[in-house]
Design a protein around this motif. Structure first.
Motif, PDB file in Angstrom:
ATOM      1  N   HIS A 154      37.664  39.651  41.275  1.00 12.04           N
ATOM      2  CA  HIS A 154      38.973  39.389  42.001  1.00 12.04           C
ATOM      3  C   HIS A 154      39.183  40.283  42.861  1.00 12.04           C
ATOM      4  CE1 HIS A 154      39.443  36.788  38.323  1.00 12.04           C
ATOM      5  NE2 HIS A 154      39.370  37.770  37.710  1.00 12.04           N
ATOM      6  N   MET A 155      40.053  39.924  43.911  1.00  9.06           N
ATOM      7  CA  MET A 155      40.680  40.814  44.964  1.00  9.06           C
ATOM      8  C   MET A 155      39.871  41.298  46.133  1.00  9.06           C
ATOM      9  SD  MET A 155      44.102  41.064  44.115  1.00  9.06           S
ATOM     10  CE  MET A 155      45.141  40.748  42.833  1.00  9.06           C
ATOM     11  N   TYR A 156      38.507  41.129  46.035  1.00 11.33           N
ATOM     12  CA  TYR A 156      37.671  41.542  46.991  1.00 11.33           C
ATOM     13  C   TYR A 156      37.781  41.120  48.473  1.00 11.33           C
ATOM     14  CZ  TYR A 156      34.648  37.364  45.571  1.00 11.33           C
ATOM     15  OH  TYR A 156      34.233  36.107  45.157  1.00 11.33           O
ATOM     16  N   GLY A 157      38.291  39.648  48.266  1.00 16.72           N
ATOM     17  CA  GLY A 157      38.678  39.198  49.577  1.00 16.72           C
ATOM     18  C   GLY A 157      39.674  39.657  50.145  1.00 16.72           C
ATOM     19  N   THR A 158      40.720  40.292  49.601  1.00 16.27           N
ATOM     20  CA  THR A 158      41.722  40.936  50.065  1.00 16.27           C
ATOM     21  C   THR A 158      41.612  42.103  50.488  1.00 16.27           C
ATOM     22  OG1 THR A 158      43.509  39.750  48.878  1.00 16.27           O
ATOM     23  CG2 THR A 158      44.011  41.903  49.836  1.00 16.27           C
ATOM     24  N   GLU A 193      44.270  41.983  36.520  1.00 12.57           N
ATOM     25  CA  GLU A 193      45.165  42.971  36.308  1.00 12.57           C
ATOM     26  C   GLU A 193      44.590  44.375  36.771  1.00 12.57           C
ATOM     27  OE1 GLU A 193      48.761  45.278  33.564  1.00 12.57           O
ATOM     28  OE2 GLU A 193      47.818  43.246  32.961  1.00 12.57           O
ATOM     29  N   ALA A 194      43.404  44.878  36.489  1.00 15.96           N
ATOM     30  CA  ALA A 194      42.741  45.916  36.966  1.00 15.96           C
ATOM     31  C   ALA A 194      42.595  46.112  38.457  1.00 15.96           C
ATOM     32  CB  ALA A 194      41.257  45.881  36.148  1.00 15.96           C
ATOM     33  N   ALA A 195      42.100  44.853  38.822  1.00 15.73           N
ATOM     34  CA  ALA A 195      41.967  44.798  40.341  1.00 15.73           C
ATOM     35  C   ALA A 195      43.276  44.811  40.837  1.00 15.73           C
ATOM     36  CB  ALA A 195      41.165  43.204  40.681  1.00 15.73           C
ATOM     37  N   PHE A 196      44.417  44.440  40.342  1.00 13.10           N
ATOM     38  CA  PHE A 196      45.672  44.410  41.105  1.00 13.10           C
ATOM     39  C   PHE A 196      46.021  45.673  41.396  1.00 13.10           C
ATOM     40  CE2 PHE A 196      50.106  44.827  40.997  1.00 13.10           C
ATOM     41  CZ  PHE A 196      50.719  43.588  41.493  1.00 13.10           C
ATOM     42  N   ARG A 197      46.050  46.386  40.149  1.00 11.27           N
ATOM     43  CA  ARG A 197      46.352  47.700  40.036  1.00 11.27           C
ATOM     44  C   ARG A 197      45.467  48.822  40.913  1.00 11.27           C
ATOM     45  NH1 ARG A 197      50.442  48.528  36.727  1.00 11.27           N
ATOM     46  NH2 ARG A 197      50.761  46.959  34.985  1.00 11.27           N
ATOM     47  N   LEU A 207      51.148  48.197  51.464  1.00  9.57           N
ATOM     48  CA  LEU A 207      51.948  47.255  50.472  1.00  9.57           C
ATOM     49  C   LEU A 207      53.255  46.835  51.172  1.00  9.57           C
ATOM     50  CD1 LEU A 207      51.462  48.897  47.064  1.00  9.57           C
ATOM     51  CD2 LEU A 207      50.092  46.936  48.257  1.00  9.57           C
ATOM     52  N   PRO A 208      53.764  45.583  50.990  1.00  9.35           N
ATOM     53  CA  PRO A 208      53.207  44.691  50.045  1.00  9.35           C
ATOM     54  C   PRO A 208      52.256  43.649  50.845  1.00  9.35           C
ATOM     55  CG  PRO A 208      55.330  43.877  50.933  1.00  9.35           C
ATOM     56  CD  PRO A 208      55.253  45.274  51.345  1.00  9.35           C
ATOM     57  N   ILE A 209      51.161  43.347  50.031  1.00  6.60           N
ATOM     58  CA  ILE A 209      50.136  42.485  50.718  1.00  6.60           C
ATOM     59  C   ILE A 209      50.211  41.211  49.928  1.00  6.60           C
ATOM     60  CG2 ILE A 209      47.566  42.224  50.823  1.00  6.60           C
ATOM     61  CD1 ILE A 209      47.584  45.340  50.609  1.00  6.60           C
ATOM     62  N   LYS A 210      50.246  40.085  50.548  1.00  5.25           N
ATOM     63  CA  LYS A 210      50.374  38.727  49.930  1.00  5.25           C
ATOM     64  C   LYS A 210      49.104  38.217  49.836  1.00  5.25           C
ATOM     65  CE  LYS A 210      52.138  34.840  48.561  1.00  5.25           C
ATOM     66  NZ  LYS A 210      50.992  34.109  48.225  1.00  5.25           N
ATOM     67  N   THR A 211      48.340  37.981  48.771  1.00  6.76           N
ATOM     68  CA  THR A 211      47.120  37.234  48.369  1.00  6.76           C
ATOM     69  C   THR A 211      47.255  35.889  48.106  1.00  6.76           C
ATOM     70  OG1 THR A 211      46.809  37.335  45.966  1.00  6.76           O
ATOM     71  CG2 THR A 211      46.423  39.252  47.145  1.00  6.76           C
ATOM     72  N   PRO A 212      46.336  34.927  48.337  1.00  9.06           N
ATOM     73  CA  PRO A 212      46.371  33.589  47.766  1.00  9.06           C
ATOM     74  C   PRO A 212      46.915  33.317  46.505  1.00  9.06           C
ATOM     75  CG  PRO A 212      44.400  34.017  48.959  1.00  9.06           C
ATOM     76  CD  PRO A 212      45.031  35.249  48.643  1.00  9.06           C
ATOM     77  N   VAL A 213      46.646  34.431  45.718  1.00  9.27           N
ATOM     78  CA  VAL A 213      47.253  34.278  44.167  1.00  9.27           C
ATOM     79  C   VAL A 213      48.589  34.745  43.837  1.00  9.27           C
ATOM     80  CG1 VAL A 213      46.612  34.726  41.793  1.00  9.27           C
ATOM     81  CG2 VAL A 213      44.834  33.992  43.436  1.00  9.27           C
ATOM     82  N   VAL A 214      48.857  36.099  44.460  1.00 11.24           N
ATOM     83  CA  VAL A 214      49.818  37.032  44.301  1.00 11.24           C
ATOM     84  C   VAL A 214      50.281  37.817  45.034  1.00 11.24           C
ATOM     85  CG1 VAL A 214      48.395  38.637  42.884  1.00 11.24           C
ATOM     86  CG2 VAL A 214      50.837  38.355  41.947  1.00 11.24           C
ATOM     87  N   LYS A 215      51.652  38.396  45.231  1.00 14.07           N
ATOM     88  CA  LYS A 215      51.842  39.598  45.948  1.00 14.07           C
ATOM     89  C   LYS A 215      51.565  40.776  45.278  1.00 14.07           C
ATOM     90  CE  LYS A 215      55.885  40.164  47.170  1.00 14.07           C
ATOM     91  NZ  LYS A 215      57.581  39.913  47.537  1.00 14.07           N
ATOM     92  N   ILE A 216      50.923  41.823  46.060  1.00  8.79           N
ATOM     93  CA  ILE A 216      50.397  42.983  45.592  1.00  8.79           C
ATOM     94  C   ILE A 216      51.610  43.904  45.801  1.00  8.79           C
ATOM     95  CG2 ILE A 216      48.898  44.899  45.413  1.00  8.79           C
ATOM     96  CD1 ILE A 216      46.686  42.812  46.134  1.00  8.79           C
ATOM     97  N   THR A 217      52.230  44.636  44.705  1.00  6.02           N
ATOM     98  CA  THR A 217      53.357  45.611  44.884  1.00  6.02           C
ATOM     99  C   THR A 217      52.921  46.794  43.963  1.00  6.02           C
ATOM    100  OG1 THR A 217      54.716  44.610  43.141  1.00  6.02           O
ATOM    101  CG2 THR A 217      54.865  43.835  45.582  1.00  6.02           C
ATOM    102  N   THR A 218      53.870  47.694  44.230  1.00 10.17           N
ATOM    103  CA  THR A 218      53.677  49.065  43.293  1.00 10.17           C
ATOM    104  C   THR A 218      54.055  48.848  41.892  1.00 10.17           C
ATOM    105  OG1 THR A 218      55.885  49.827  44.103  1.00 10.17           O
ATOM    106  CG2 THR A 218      53.693  50.679  45.497  1.00 10.17           C
ATOM    107  N   ASP A 219      54.882  48.146  41.540  1.00 10.78           N
ATOM    108  CA  ASP A 219      55.527  47.971  40.291  1.00 10.78           C
ATOM    109  C   ASP A 219      55.007  46.680  39.462  1.00 10.78           C
ATOM    110  OD1 ASP A 219      56.761  45.718  41.353  1.00 10.78           O
ATOM    111  OD2 ASP A 219      58.845  46.617  41.238  1.00 10.78           O
ATOM    112  N   ALA A 220      54.478  45.864  40.066  1.00 13.06           N
ATOM    113  CA  ALA A 220      53.482  44.951  39.238  1.00 13.06           C
ATOM    114  C   ALA A 220      54.434  43.860  38.792  1.00 13.06           C
ATOM    115  CB  ALA A 220      52.681  45.563  38.303  1.00 13.06           C
ATOM    116  N   ARG A 221      55.831  43.773  39.483  1.00 12.30           N
ATOM    117  CA  ARG A 221      56.489  42.728  38.689  1.00 12.30           C
ATOM    118  C   ARG A 221      56.028  41.130  39.179  1.00 12.30           C
ATOM    119  NH1 ARG A 221      62.673  44.795  40.597  1.00 12.30           N
ATOM    120  NH2 ARG A 221      61.340  45.413  42.442  1.00 12.30           N
ATOM    121  N   ASP A 222      55.528  41.172  40.406  1.00  8.10           N
ATOM    122  CA  ASP A 222      55.122  40.022  41.005  1.00  8.10           C
ATOM    123  C   ASP A 222      53.821  39.595  40.089  1.00  8.10           C
ATOM    124  OD1 ASP A 222      56.638  38.776  43.421  1.00  8.10           O
ATOM    125  OD2 ASP A 222      56.465  41.103  43.495  1.00  8.10           O
TER     126      ASP A 222
END
Length: 278
Positions: A154-158, A193-197, A207-222
């Protein structure tokens, strides 16, 4: 200018999916291009770096084993490379589906997991902040490598787009129609989740970075919101998905993408007419 050499790299853990999809692609089945299949790798980053090292091509296409490339796709890729180089000869990456800086998704790609064509049509190369990992095109001269600290899939495209941005290199979404015969996914594995963090820490200045799946933020609410929405929508998504056991050429035919060569001929003629009337 000499045309760039092109090679393909695929990470696969399922020979049947590979043979039923990617290997049916005319550009691959013809043997016209080198294909490195890295089997049963522990992570996407390790697989793709291995494939990159095994190849000497100017341009390397990293793609999933459940992707089908219609007839003429390789010629279309060469055309898209020429279009990008006309304005940004120092480009690093192209993608079939990406998230633009304004957070809109650009394709077009058809996916069996959602049973429709995803993404706006880019009329010219669109700068992006992330890619869907189904297909990523890299110019070797950009000097990029995948981050092996991303231990899953996961997340390697971002991450690779963020690397390009950090080096001042261009990453663009361009129109490369294809079939992603990915099928329904109930959820994503624990590595997500590990990739997100990892990404939130590594690229905190972006940040924030919008991926095709989720927005990456510092607090992980998204992340938690996305998980909840994924669970809540599972029945509707399961009902919507198309069968991934079906021949991807059927889906290409339904999309009008069985042969991309006529669109290339039409595009070339339009460009000539534009020059003649300008």
């Amino acid at each position: 200018m000499t045309a760039p050499t092109i090679a393909f790299v695929c990470a696969s853990n399922n020979p049947q999916i590979l043979n039923d999809n990617l290997m049916r692609s005319p550009a691959i089945a013809s043997g016209a291009y080198p294909l490195e299949v890295v089997e049963n790798a522990p992570s996407a980053a390790q697989a793709y770096n291995t494939g990159l090292d095994r190849s000497a091509a100017d341009v390397v296409v990293f793609l999933h084993h459940d992707v089908y490339l219609p007839l003429g796709w390789d010629a279309l890729l060469r055309q898209r490379i020429a279009e990008v180089e006309a304005t940004d000869p120092n480009w690093a990456l192209l993608g079939a589906f990406g998230i633009a800086m304004d957070t809109r998704g650009y394709g077009p790609v058809w996916s069996s997991s959602i049973n429709f064509i995803a993404g706006l049509m880019p009329l010219s190369p669109v700068p992006v902040q992330s890619f869907d990992e189904l297909l990523i095109v890299m110019r070797r001269g950009a000097g990029l490598r995948f981050d092996e600290a991303l231990t899953g899939w996961h997340m390697y495209g971002t991450d690779i787009v963020c690397q390009a941005r950090a080096k001042g290199l261009g990453a663009f979404s361009v129109a490369l129609p294809l079939i992603h015969n990915d099928g329904y996914k109930e959820t994503l594995d624990g590595n997500f989740e590990a990739a997100f963090r990892h990404m939130a820490l590594k690229w905190r200045n972006l940040l924030p970075i919008k991926t095709p799946v989720v927005k990456i933020t510092t607090d992980a609410r998204d992340l938690y919101k996305w998980r909840w929405n994924l669970w809540r929508s599972r029945k509707a998504r399961r009902a919507l998905a198309a069968p991934d056991a079906r021949d991807p050429r059927d889906y290409a035919r339904a999309c009008g993408w069985m042969d991309l060569r006529p669109s290339l001929d039409s595009y070339a003629a339009d460009r000539v007419n534009d020059r003649n009337t300008s």
